[in-house]
Motif scaffolding. Structure first.
Motif, PDB file in Angstrom:
ATOM      1  N   UNK A 127       0.347  12.793  -8.591  1.00  0.00           N
ATOM      2  CA  UNK A 127      -0.281  14.056  -8.202  1.00  0.00           C
ATOM      3  C   UNK A 127       0.693  15.222  -8.393  1.00  0.00           C
ATOM      4  N   UNK A 128       1.950  15.040  -7.989  1.00  0.00           N
ATOM      5  CA  UNK A 128       2.938  16.100  -8.167  1.00  0.00           C
ATOM      6  C   UNK A 128       3.148  16.403  -9.645  1.00  0.00           C
ATOM      7  N   UNK A 129       3.150  15.372 -10.462  1.00  0.00           N
ATOM      8  CA  UNK A 129       3.318  15.554 -11.899  1.00  0.00           C
ATOM      9  C   UNK A 129       2.148  16.335 -12.488  1.00  0.00           C
ATOM     10  N   UNK A 130       0.939  15.937 -12.151  1.00  0.00           N
ATOM     11  CA  UNK A 130      -0.250  16.611 -12.683  1.00  0.00           C
ATOM     12  C   UNK A 130      -0.304  18.054 -12.198  1.00  0.00           C
ATOM     13  N   UNK A 131      -0.035  18.253 -10.919  1.00  0.00           N
ATOM     14  CA  UNK A 131      -0.099  19.602 -10.360  1.00  0.00           C
ATOM     15  C   UNK A 131       0.921  20.525 -11.021  1.00  0.00           C
ATOM     16  N   UNK A 132       2.146  20.053 -11.180  1.00  0.00           N
ATOM     17  CA  UNK A 132       3.168  20.899 -11.782  1.00  0.00           C
ATOM     18  C   UNK A 132       2.966  21.067 -13.280  1.00  0.00           C
ATOM     19  N   UNK A 133       2.373  20.106 -13.944  1.00  0.00           N
ATOM     20  CA  UNK A 133       2.074  20.256 -15.364  1.00  0.00           C
ATOM     21  C   UNK A 133       0.977  21.288 -15.566  1.00  0.00           C
ATOM     22  N   UNK A 134      -0.058  21.231 -14.759  1.00  0.00           N
ATOM     23  CA  UNK A 134      -1.151  22.191 -14.882  1.00  0.00           C
ATOM     24  C   UNK A 134      -0.758  23.574 -14.404  1.00  0.00           C
ATOM     25  N   UNK A 135       0.209  23.670 -13.521  1.00  0.00           N
ATOM     26  CA  UNK A 135       0.633  24.980 -13.018  1.00  0.00           C
ATOM     27  C   UNK A 135       1.262  25.812 -14.118  1.00  0.00           C
ATOM     28  N   UNK A 136       1.805  25.187 -15.151  1.00  0.00           N
ATOM     29  CA  UNK A 136       2.422  25.944 -16.232  1.00  0.00           C
ATOM     30  C   UNK A 136       1.375  26.666 -17.080  1.00  0.00           C
ATOM     31  N   UNK A 178      15.542  12.755  -5.621  1.00  0.00           N
ATOM     32  CA  UNK A 178      15.989  14.087  -6.040  1.00  0.00           C
ATOM     33  C   UNK A 178      14.854  14.878  -6.679  1.00  0.00           C
ATOM     34  N   UNK A 179      14.086  14.223  -7.533  1.00  0.00           N
ATOM     35  CA  UNK A 179      12.996  14.930  -8.208  1.00  0.00           C
ATOM     36  C   UNK A 179      11.891  15.332  -7.249  1.00  0.00           C
ATOM     37  N   UNK A 180      11.523  14.427  -6.352  1.00  0.00           N
ATOM     38  CA  UNK A 180      10.451  14.739  -5.396  1.00  0.00           C
ATOM     39  C   UNK A 180      10.870  15.881  -4.485  1.00  0.00           C
ATOM     40  N   UNK A 181      12.125  15.876  -4.026  1.00  0.00           N
ATOM     41  CA  UNK A 181      12.571  16.982  -3.185  1.00  0.00           C
ATOM     42  C   UNK A 181      12.600  18.296  -3.954  1.00  0.00           C
ATOM     43  N   UNK A 182      12.971  18.251  -5.225  1.00  0.00           N
ATOM     44  CA  UNK A 182      12.971  19.467  -6.033  1.00  0.00           C
ATOM     45  C   UNK A 182      11.575  19.995  -6.271  1.00  0.00           C
ATOM     46  N   UNK A 183      10.656  19.109  -6.603  1.00  0.00           N
ATOM     47  CA  UNK A 183       9.277  19.526  -6.837  1.00  0.00           C
ATOM     48  C   UNK A 183       8.625  19.965  -5.533  1.00  0.00           C
ATOM     49  N   UNK A 184       8.841  19.207  -4.461  1.00  0.00           N
ATOM     50  CA  UNK A 184       8.240  19.552  -3.166  1.00  0.00           C
ATOM     51  C   UNK A 184       8.843  20.831  -2.619  1.00  0.00           C
ATOM     52  N   UNK A 224       0.831  -1.195   0.000  1.00  0.00           N
ATOM     53  CA  UNK A 224       0.000   0.000   0.000  1.00  0.00           C
ATOM     54  C   UNK A 224       0.875   1.258   0.000  1.00  0.00           C
ATOM     55  N   UNK A 225       2.003   1.190   0.719  1.00  0.00           N
ATOM     56  CA  UNK A 225       2.900   2.346   0.756  1.00  0.00           C
ATOM     57  C   UNK A 225       3.433   2.653  -0.641  1.00  0.00           C
ATOM     58  N   UNK A 226       3.784   1.615  -1.393  1.00  0.00           N
ATOM     59  CA  UNK A 226       4.301   1.812  -2.751  1.00  0.00           C
ATOM     60  C   UNK A 226       3.245   2.455  -3.640  1.00  0.00           C
ATOM     61  N   UNK A 227       2.031   1.990  -3.573  1.00  0.00           N
ATOM     62  CA  UNK A 227       0.964   2.549  -4.393  1.00  0.00           C
ATOM     63  C   UNK A 227       0.623   3.976  -3.987  1.00  0.00           C
ATOM     64  N   UNK A 228       0.636   4.246  -2.692  1.00  0.00           N
ATOM     65  CA  UNK A 228       0.374   5.608  -2.226  1.00  0.00           C
ATOM     66  C   UNK A 228       1.490   6.558  -2.655  1.00  0.00           C
ATOM     67  N   UNK A 229       2.732   6.096  -2.613  1.00  0.00           N
ATOM     68  CA  UNK A 229       3.851   6.923  -3.045  1.00  0.00           C
ATOM     69  C   UNK A 229       3.794   7.164  -4.547  1.00  0.00           C
ATOM     70  N   UNK A 230       3.431   6.148  -5.307  1.00  0.00           N
ATOM     71  CA  UNK A 230       3.257   6.325  -6.749  1.00  0.00           C
ATOM     72  C   UNK A 230       2.146   7.310  -7.065  1.00  0.00           C
ATOM     73  N   UNK A 231       1.057   7.228  -6.318  1.00  0.00           N
ATOM     74  CA  UNK A 231      -0.044   8.171  -6.506  1.00  0.00           C
ATOM     75  C   UNK A 231       0.397   9.593  -6.160  1.00  0.00           C
ATOM     76  N   UNK A 232       1.221   9.737  -5.135  1.00  0.00           N
ATOM     77  CA  UNK A 232       1.744  11.060  -4.781  1.00  0.00           C
ATOM     78  C   UNK A 232       2.610  11.615  -5.911  1.00  0.00           C
ATOM     79  N   UNK A 233       3.435  10.770  -6.513  1.00  0.00           N
ATOM     80  CA  UNK A 233       4.270  11.212  -7.641  1.00  0.00           C
ATOM     81  C   UNK A 233       3.403  11.633  -8.823  1.00  0.00           C
TER      82      UNK A 233
END
Length: 124
Positions: free
Chosen positions: A12-21, A71-77, A1-10
């Protein structure tokens, strides 16, 4: 479940940062820093985050996903102003990689049997 939740978080970060542009400057104030840079670098970061999200959700190449994704998650976060959840995501990525979480509800076992992965254990 942790793996799936972490993947879902990634994802979400991708969608949020893509739409922010798409927002004019000043409307999305939490998108600053190195991920907010325009051009090829932003596209490369978002593509890398998409690859990490896919690897984590599928349960393959979790060691590489933990390294690159950390590295990517820390940069985006960090650019979004939510560093603590980003740190928790990095810890979750490391736990998933260390416990071979892709073998449960994922393609980790099948991935481990691929000849290239057998020759290069860092791909597991």
């Amino acid at each position: 479940m942790l793996r799936l939740a972490t993947g879902a978080l990634c994802v979400w970060m991708l969608v949020e940062d893509t739409l922010a542009s798409r927002y004019p400057e000043g409307i999305a104030p939490n998108h600053v820093g190195w991920v907010g840079e325009p051009g090829w670098f932003r596209v490369a970061v978002l593509a890398g985050l998409a690859v990490v999200a896919a690897a984590v959700l599928l349960g393959v190449c979790l060691r590489g996903a933990a390294l690159v994704g950390g590295a990517l998650v820390l940069g985006v976060a960090g650019s979004g102003g939510w560093v603590v959840p980003g740190l928790l995501a990095v810890v979750a990525l490391m736990v998933c990689a260390g416990t071979a979480a892709g073998e449960v509800w994922g393609f980790g076992r099948a991935w481990a049997n691929v000849p290239v992965v057998r020759r290069n254990p860092w791909l597991h």
